[in-house]
Design an enzyme around this catalytic site. Structure first.
Site, PDB file in Angstrom:
ATOM      1  N   SER A   1       1.768  -8.552  -5.131  1.00  0.00           N
ATOM      2  CA  SER A   1       1.271  -8.132  -3.819  1.00  0.00           C
ATOM      3  C   SER A   1       0.049  -8.915  -3.342  1.00  0.00           C
ATOM      4  O   SER A   1      -0.285  -8.863  -2.163  1.00  0.00           O
ATOM      5  CB  SER A   1       0.936  -6.639  -3.830  1.00  0.00           C
ATOM      6  OG  SER A   1      -0.175  -6.377  -4.661  1.00  0.00           O
TER       7      SER A   1
ATOM      8  N   LYS B   1      -6.486  -4.814  -3.966  1.00  0.00           N
ATOM      9  CA  LYS B   1      -6.146  -5.264  -2.612  1.00  0.00           C
ATOM     10  C   LYS B   1      -7.389  -5.906  -1.993  1.00  0.00           C
ATOM     11  O   LYS B   1      -8.482  -5.856  -2.541  1.00  0.00           O
ATOM     12  CB  LYS B   1      -5.704  -4.082  -1.729  1.00  0.00           C
ATOM     13  CG  LYS B   1      -4.547  -3.256  -2.257  1.00  0.00           C
ATOM     14  CD  LYS B   1      -3.225  -3.991  -2.240  1.00  0.00           C
ATOM     15  CE  LYS B   1      -2.097  -3.111  -2.776  1.00  0.00           C
ATOM     16  NZ  LYS B   1      -0.854  -3.875  -2.969  1.00  0.00           N
TER      17      LYS B   1
END
Length: 277
Positions: free
Chosen positions: A64, A138
């Site tokens: 990701s 993230k």
């Protein structure tokens, strides 16, 4: 110098030198099997202290964050500055605990008791991730008070300022997979996104699908990832991209929302009409 003085000096010299010879006797060295457990215990305590208060290694579990981070990379995370009240800023790559429902339940896969014990020791000192840890990594796109615009076919905007994002995965689109429109980030929360936008269940996805609207509480942040430490071929630092240095981001964040300002002007106009028909 008289013979008497020489005799006194010789005797003083002997008196001083004797204790030195006795004190300089060899000290008995402990066998290595006695010292080894002590050294191991000290090393474990130091490693635990560093992991708890200063720096911890985390493994990247998915794609990701490509191409910034590859699956299997090890990053070092600064855990010290949050202890002094520092909060995450736009553009930083952060590790945070699952706010709730972001990760599926996973049972430990290791059944061999010896290997499981070794893994537990390495996890304890921070050299391996825990099988039951619920941590994610993230990039912070917006902080509390910011307005995020995420629409198909457009760059992502923060407080009306478009972001230039060369760090996202080649071929990815900023918001096409999960266009959420305009979102206001609550105070004390973050809006986070993966760099591989077409392969990341981040704030966009959870805003549409999960409770909490995709916002990550600042208190869930473990720390900022600042370096890729392993493998050595991937070694690199993780600086804040220049696009987040635009001064307009903070200027526009401090201004009242455009709709609210328009409504206020309209209300003043109506009041003036009522007073002066």
């Amino acid at each position: 110098m008289s013979s008497k003085e020489a005799t006194v000096r010789r005797r003083l010299g002997r008196a001083v030198s004797r204790p030195r010879r006795r004190g300089g006797a060899k000290r008995t060295k402990r066998p290595w099997w006695v010292e080894l457990p002590v050294l191991v215990a000290i090393a474990l305590l130091l490693a635990l202290g560093i992991k708890t208060f200063f720096v911890q290694a985390f493994s990247i579990p998915s794609a990701s964050m490509q191409n910034t981070l590859q699956e299997g990379d090890r990053v070092l995370v600064d855990k010290l500055t949050p202890l002094f009240g520092a909060e995450p800023q736009r553009g930083e790559v952060v590790v945070f605990r699952d706010p709730g429902g972001w990760l599926p339940e996973q049972a430990p896969k290791e059944t061999n008791p010896v290997l499981r014990g070794a893994r537990n020791v390495l996890t304890f000192v921070g050299l391996m991730p825990s099988s039951d840890e619920k941590d994610l990594i993230k990039r912070v796109i917006a902080i509390g008070g910011d307005t995020v615009e995420c629409n198909s076919g457009s760059p992502i905007k923060v407080n009306g300022v478009p972001l230039d994002e060369p760090y996202i995965h080649p071929g990815s689109t900023p918001c096409d997979d999960y266009p959420v429109g305009t979102v206001k980030v609550p105070r004390g929360h973050l809006w986070v996104m993966g760099d591989h936008r077409n392969d990341s269940w981040d704030s966009r996805y959870h805003h549409l699908q999960k409770p909490g609207n995709g916002f990550v509480p600042v208190g869930n942040v473990i720390g900022r990832a600042f370096i890729v430490a392993w493998p050595l071929t991937h070694w690199s630092t993780l600086p804040v991209p220049p696009t987040f240095d635009q001064p307009q981001l903070d200027t526009l964040a401090a201004e009242p929302p455009r709709e609210a300002a328009t409504t206020e002007r309209q209300e003043r106009g109506r009041s003036a009409i009522r007073q002066h028909p």
